[in-house]
Design an enzyme around this catalytic site. Structure first.
Site, PDB file in Angstrom:
ATOM      1  N   HIS A  96       0.860  -1.186   0.000  1.00  0.00           N
ATOM      2  CA  HIS A  96       0.000   0.000   0.000  1.00  0.00           C
ATOM      3  C   HIS A  96       0.895   1.235   0.000  1.00  0.00           C
ATOM      4  O   HIS A  96       2.003   1.218   0.526  1.00  0.00           O
ATOM      5  CB  HIS A  96      -0.902  -0.005   1.233  1.00  0.00           C
ATOM      6  CG  HIS A  96      -1.983   1.024   1.193  1.00  0.00           C
ATOM      7  ND1 HIS A  96      -1.755   2.336   1.540  1.00  0.00           N
ATOM      8  CD2 HIS A  96      -3.291   0.943   0.833  1.00  0.00           C
ATOM      9  CE1 HIS A  96      -2.878   3.018   1.411  1.00  0.00           C
ATOM     10  NE2 HIS A  96      -3.827   2.211   0.978  1.00  0.00           N
ATOM     11  N   GLU A 144      -3.934   2.551  -7.069  1.00  0.00           N
ATOM     12  CA  GLU A 144      -4.286   3.689  -6.222  1.00  0.00           C
ATOM     13  C   GLU A 144      -3.256   4.813  -6.354  1.00  0.00           C
ATOM     14  O   GLU A 144      -2.239   4.788  -5.666  1.00  0.00           O
ATOM     15  CB  GLU A 144      -4.332   3.273  -4.748  1.00  0.00           C
ATOM     16  CG  GLU A 144      -5.494   2.412  -4.340  1.00  0.00           C
ATOM     17  CD  GLU A 144      -5.613   2.379  -2.826  1.00  0.00           C
ATOM     18  OE1 GLU A 144      -6.688   2.665  -2.308  1.00  0.00           O
ATOM     19  OE2 GLU A 144      -4.612   2.072  -2.150  1.00  0.00           O
TER      20      GLU A 144
END
EC number: 5.3.1.1
Length: 226
Positions: A96, A144
């Site tokens: 992430h 993302e």
């Protein structure tokens, strides 16, 4: 391959999603999944992982927020794939933007997680990173752009090309790998836009966790899949 839920909610480290709040959100996800028939994934903090699994592990997919490239042993503070399995979780997020990994470490931990039978979702910031992530053949790649995370501006609308391109390059290197769209996803129209661009689902966080009514927010998101 293990099934990737089309909607995954990352609890992050928000105070609204720790301890009893984590269990409350987990129950909301389970209720919505049962009511809609749509599989939901949740990523509680590591400290709540086992309790969340006990609470809703038979109803939703439970993922660790991260796993370290470390083997069992003298590894103070690390979370290994074996720990995640022992806690009863189904899988993990990796890389992430708030927990980046070196590519070599990512390769090692991705392989270790899949060897342990964990659903493995690798995050990527753009199409180039998505291709590299897809080359590892994880169960999913979540695209993302970090500059849009938490802004309420969805990547599916702000930069649709990065979604389309990411889907294209991931499928080129790993046809079975799903592609999720993240960053700024807040409502059903954002989800619908992501799916129309070729994404298989979405990865969300604040849009649900910080919502005044998380259940309504999650139901709204799922409406975009119809």
């Amino acid at each position: 391959m293990l099934r990737v839920p089309p909607v995954i909610v990352n609890f992050k480290a928000y105070s609204e999603a720790v301890g009893e709040n984590a269990l409350r959100l987990a129950r909301v996800a389970a209720e919505v999944s049962e009511e809609t028939g749509v599989e939901v994934g949740i990523c509680p903090p590591h400290v709540d992982l086992r309790d969340v699994v006990r609470e809703v592990g038979d109803e939703v997919t439970v993922l660790a927020q991260a796993v370290d490239a470390a083997e069992p042993g003298g590894r103070t503070g690390h979370v290994t794939p074996e720990m995640v399995v022992e806690a009863g979780a189904d899988g993990t997020l990796l890389n992430h933007s708030e927990r980046r990994m070196l590519l070599e470490d990512l390769k090692d931990v991705c392989r270790a997680c899949m060897n342990e039978g964990l659903l493995t979702i690798v995050c990527a910031s753009d199409a180039l990173a998505a291709r590299a992530a897809g080359a590892l053949s994880p169960h999913a790649v979540a695209v993302e752009p970090p500059e849009l995370i938490g802004t309420g501006t969805p990547v599916s609308k702000a930069d649709p090309e990065v979604v389309e391109r990411s889907v294209e390059v991931v499928k080129e290197v790993s046809e079975e790998t799903a592609v999720l769209c993240g960053a700024g996803i807040t409502d059903g129209s954002d989800v619908r836009a992501a799916v129309e661009l070729g994404a298989d689902g979405v990865l969300v966080a604040s849009g649900v966790v910080l919502a005044g009514d998380p259940k309504e927010a999650l139901l709204d998101l799922i409406s975009g899949l119809e």
